[in-house]
Design a protein around this motif. Structure first.
Motif, short mmCIF file in Angstrom:
data_model
loop_
_atom_site.label_atom_id
_atom_site.label_comp_id
_atom_site.label_asym_id
_atom_site.label_seq_id
_atom_site.Cartn_x
_atom_site.Cartn_y
_atom_site.Cartn_z
N SER A 144 -3.54 -1.18 2.35
CA SER A 144 -4.40 0.00 2.30
C SER A 144 -5.64 -0.23 1.45
N ARG A 145 -5.50 -0.99 0.35
CA ARG A 145 -6.66 -1.21 -0.52
C ARG A 145 -7.76 -1.97 0.22
N LEU A 146 -7.37 -2.88 1.09
CA LEU A 146 -8.34 -3.63 1.88
C LEU A 146 -9.17 -2.68 2.75
N PRO A 202 -1.74 -1.86 -7.63
CA PRO A 202 -1.00 -0.87 -6.82
C PRO A 202 -1.46 0.56 -7.02
N ASP A 203 -2.25 0.84 -8.08
CA ASP A 203 -2.68 2.22 -8.36
C ASP A 203 -3.95 2.56 -7.57
N PRO A 204 -3.87 3.42 -6.57
CA PRO A 204 -5.08 3.75 -5.77
C PRO A 204 -6.20 4.36 -6.60
N ASP A 205 -5.88 4.99 -7.73
CA ASP A 205 -6.92 5.60 -8.56
C ASP A 205 -7.85 4.55 -9.18
N ARG A 206 -7.43 3.29 -9.20
CA ARG A 206 -8.25 2.23 -9.79
C ARG A 206 -8.96 1.39 -8.75
#
Length: 287
Positions: A144-146, A202-206
């Motif tokens: 998802s981060r990608l 793993p933290d989407p907020d970052r």
């Protein structure tokens, strides 16, 4: 170079006159190999190694071997276990979903032929999930981060497709050629797995301040070169000037070495760096 074979036909040789080995021709059919797989039952859980014997069919790839294991998940020591989980879709190196680390190198498992990586009886192939993305289960990771990075750099052309707007702007052939190569990116994540500056987050907020990676930088170049897409070029360059942007690249150049599509990622990083310099100077005088 070619040499004359005993039957009168020619065969290719290297510069030193050595006939290159054809792994598919040398690999015996019906041999048994071992798949050593790094497994994990879910996010945050401990990993373990399990090894499976697989009887190789002609033309087998890693995916087909994993399918055989799924049908009969019994380890090499005769212990029945759970089927191995992995992600895949197109099976022709277009979608990038089946990317994993095979014998220490990140690549697509659909295009990894067993005859090439394990040509002999009893050879072992080691499979691991990519380490820069959270593991969902076994070889399946959450990328998802990608895809969020594509949103960060606005990796799209801003058009309203609800009505006909006439022919688009013309493009020079040289620009077309450059953009075509860049457009072959399938967002597989190989360049990010090999990058020493791109780390697991793993933290989407970052994610908005973590390194965006060569993949998104190259996509920003792709859409900045588009005659309509360049309307968002200032926004993309502002994003790449911010924390987690272009300046976080350490110029290791691992990305370009592992890209399965041979996209000139380091050229894109250099081109975006020059564009950022011009954009920052222009922004200074406009302010």
């Amino acid at each position: 170079m070619t040499t004359q074979a005993p039957n009168g036909t020619s065969r290719p040789t290297t510069a030193r006159g050595v006939t290159p080995r054809d792994p598919a021709a040398a690999a015996p059919a019906g041999r048994t190999i071992l798949l050593r797989i790094k497994r994990c039952d879910g996010p945050g859980k401990a990993s373990r190694w399990e090894t499976f014997p697989v009887r190789v069919e002609p033309g087998a790839n890693v995916i087909s071997c994993l399918q055989l294991i799924a049908a009969n998940p019994v380890t090499v020591d005769g212990r029945r276990t759970t089927p191995v989980a992995w992600d895949s879709n197109c099976l022709e190196e277009v979608c990038g979903a089946c990317t994993m680390v095979i014998n220490g190198r990140v690549r697509q498992s659909c295009s990894c032929l067993i005859d090439a990586v394990a040509p002999a009886e009893g050879d072992t192939v080691t499979l691991e999930p990519m380490s820069k993305f959270p593991v969902v289960r076994d070889l399946w990771v959450d990328r998802s981060r990608l895809f969020q990075a594509m949103t960060r750099v606005k990796a799209w052309v801003p058009i309203d497709g609800t009505y006909f707007q006439g022919p688009g702007p013309r493009e020079k052939p040289a620009t077309q050629e450059t953009r075509y190569k860049l457009s072959e990116c399938m967002s597989c994540g190989c360049c990010l797995e090999a990058c020493p500056q791109y780390n697991l987050e793993p933290d989407p907020d970052r994610w908005d301040t973590a390194f965006v990676g060569a993949h998104a930088i190259s996509l920003a170049r792709l859409f900045n070169l588009h005659e309509t897409g360049k309307a968002l070029a200032p926004d993309r360059l502002d994003t790449l000037m911010a924390p987690g942007g272009h300046s976080d690249c350490g110029n290791a150049q691992n990305c370009v070495k592992v890209c399965p599509k041979h996209i000139p990622l380091t050229e894109s990083i250099g081109a975006i760096g020059r564009a950022i310099t011009v954009h920052s100077i222009a922004s200074f005088f406009r302010s």
